[in-house]
Design an enzyme around this catalytic site. Structure first.
Site, PDB file in Angstrom:
ATOM      1  CD  GLN A   1      56.401  44.990  57.587  1.00  0.00           C
ATOM      2  OE1 GLN A   1      55.874  43.937  57.879  1.00  0.00           O
ATOM      3  NE2 GLN A   1      56.857  45.829  58.513  1.00  0.00           N
TER       4      GLN A   1
ATOM      5  CG  MET B   1      52.782  41.787  64.337  1.00  0.00           C
ATOM      6  SD  MET B   1      52.481  40.260  63.430  1.00  0.00           S
ATOM      7  CE  MET B   1      54.123  39.587  63.325  1.00  0.00           C
TER       8      MET B   1
ATOM      9  CG  HIS C   1      59.143  47.008  68.737  1.00  0.00           C
ATOM     10  ND1 HIS C   1      59.556  45.803  69.250  1.00  0.00           N
ATOM     11  CD2 HIS C   1      58.518  46.739  67.566  1.00  0.00           C
ATOM     12  CE1 HIS C   1      59.178  44.831  68.424  1.00  0.00           C
ATOM     13  NE2 HIS C   1      58.556  45.366  67.388  1.00  0.00           N
TER      14      HIS C   1
ATOM     15  CD  GLN D   1      51.885  40.359  59.548  1.00  0.00           C
ATOM     16  OE1 GLN D   1      51.122  41.329  59.597  1.00  0.00           O
ATOM     17  NE2 GLN D   1      53.187  40.470  59.793  1.00  0.00           N
TER      18      GLN D   1
ATOM     19  NE  ARG E   1      59.440  35.940  63.027  1.00  0.00           N
ATOM     20  CZ  ARG E   1      58.456  35.102  62.749  1.00  0.00           C
ATOM     21  NH1 ARG E   1      58.494  33.871  63.227  1.00  0.00           N
ATOM     22  NH2 ARG E   1      57.441  35.475  61.999  1.00  0.00           N
TER      23      ARG E   1
ATOM     24  CG  LEU F   1      56.263  46.420  72.189  1.00  0.00           C
ATOM     25  CD1 LEU F   1      55.717  47.745  72.699  1.00  0.00           C
ATOM     26  CD2 LEU F   1      56.196  46.368  70.657  1.00  0.00           C
TER      27      LEU F   1
ATOM     28  CE  LYS G   1      63.875  42.444  63.107  1.00  0.00           C
ATOM     29  NZ  LYS G   1      63.047  41.440  62.375  1.00  0.00           N
TER      30      LYS G   1
END
Length: 291
Positions: free
Chosen positions: A160, A30, A37, A61, A194, A33, A156
């Site tokens: 998911q 998303m 990533h 989501q 985040r 980066l 992490k």
């Protein structure tokens, strides 16, 4: 490196790779980066003939519109990082950045419903209704558009990965899911897009999450599973500016909560914590037992 914004252009860029029956790696992101990533992209570049990195903040989501609105969007910086990464690796393989609009990915509402209990119902599934359905919607679209040989996801987001593995089995996608280890700062903080939303003071506070998880592995050697779980919650909640939303110690495959250390050979502690005055929702996990 090529940057494309439409599925049509993506498929055109990948046509020669497909014609030659070469492998394609997919790294869904998303954006915003970071080194976490980058570790996924490096692995894909190493293991495949072509790599597609998607950069798309997926609205389906998010069950909180404010969370969606404040999610960091840094496409230019993301592309700079990917270009420099390929240069550093001295890798001349095909690298494509897919940065589509919402309209491109969702030309009409996606009414598909994915359900994989219990993996999508516990933890994040309980606190973020519809989250994993949205994840499955966008990841399934990427699988259809890219047709990857392998797809890379960071551990992490442990839950998911479990949900996506269930979806791959259910939909019979012909690809390999490649989980990749959590990448942390030198001080232990799990890298996350985040983290960019944290002030300097909040970032220091957030360190207590990983420190407590690491310490809990030693604590667990002399205490029951229930005692360890409560200790982690209490230690983090002691810190002003942190509030545990949940901490569950689960079977690493089914994600069902456990009562005793002997109940599984694969045990993972998964946590979500609100950090700061305008809370930033941070997730992390720790493995107590591995297969």
């Amino acid at each position: 490196m090529k940057v494309v914004h439409t599925v049509k252009d993506l498929k055109a860029e990948l046509q020669a790779t497909r014609d030659n029956k070469q492998s394609i790696g997919l790294v869904p992101t998303m954006g915003a980066l970071h080194a976490g990533h980058a570790s996924l992209v490096r692995r894909s570049l190493e293991e495949n003939d072509a790599t597609v990195v998607s950069v798309f903040v997926n609205p389906t989501q998010f069950n909180d519109k404010n969370d969606l609105a404040k999610y960091p969007r840094t496409l230019d910086k993301d592309c700079e990082l990917l270009a420099s990464l390929q240069e550093e690796e001295n890798n001349d393989k095909l690298l494509i950045v897919l940065a589509p609009s919402v309209e491109e990915m969702y030309p009409e509402p996606d009414n598909r419903h994915f359900s994989y209990p219990p993996t999508d119902e516990v933890m994040e599934g309980g606190f973020r209704p519809g989250h994993f359905n949205g994840v499955c919607q966008i990841v399934s679209k990427l699988f259809m558009f890219v047709e990857p040989t392998r797809a890379y996801f960071g551990e992490k987001d442990f839950q998911q990965i479990a949900v996506i593995k269930r979806m791959v089995a259910d939909q019979q996608y012909p690809l390999e899911i490649c989980p990749c280890p959590i990448i942390r700062e030198a001080d232990g903080l799990a890298l996350s897009s985040r983290n960019a939303l944290l002030s300097d003071e909040e970032r220091v506070i957030a360190l207590n999450i990983s420190r407590t998880l690491f310490a809990s592995k030693e604590y667990a050697k002399e205490h029951t599973l229930a005692e360890t779980k409560q200790w982690v919650i209490d230690e983090i909640n002691k810190v002003e500016g942190l509030e545990v939303q949940y901490y569950e110690i689960v079977d690493g495959t089914s994600l069902l909560s456990l009562n005793n250390w002997e109940d599984s050979e694969y045990i993972v502690g998964c946590i979500t914590v609100f950090c700061g005055a305008i809370p930033v929702r941070l997730i992390d996990n720790i493995k107590y037992k591995e297969l």
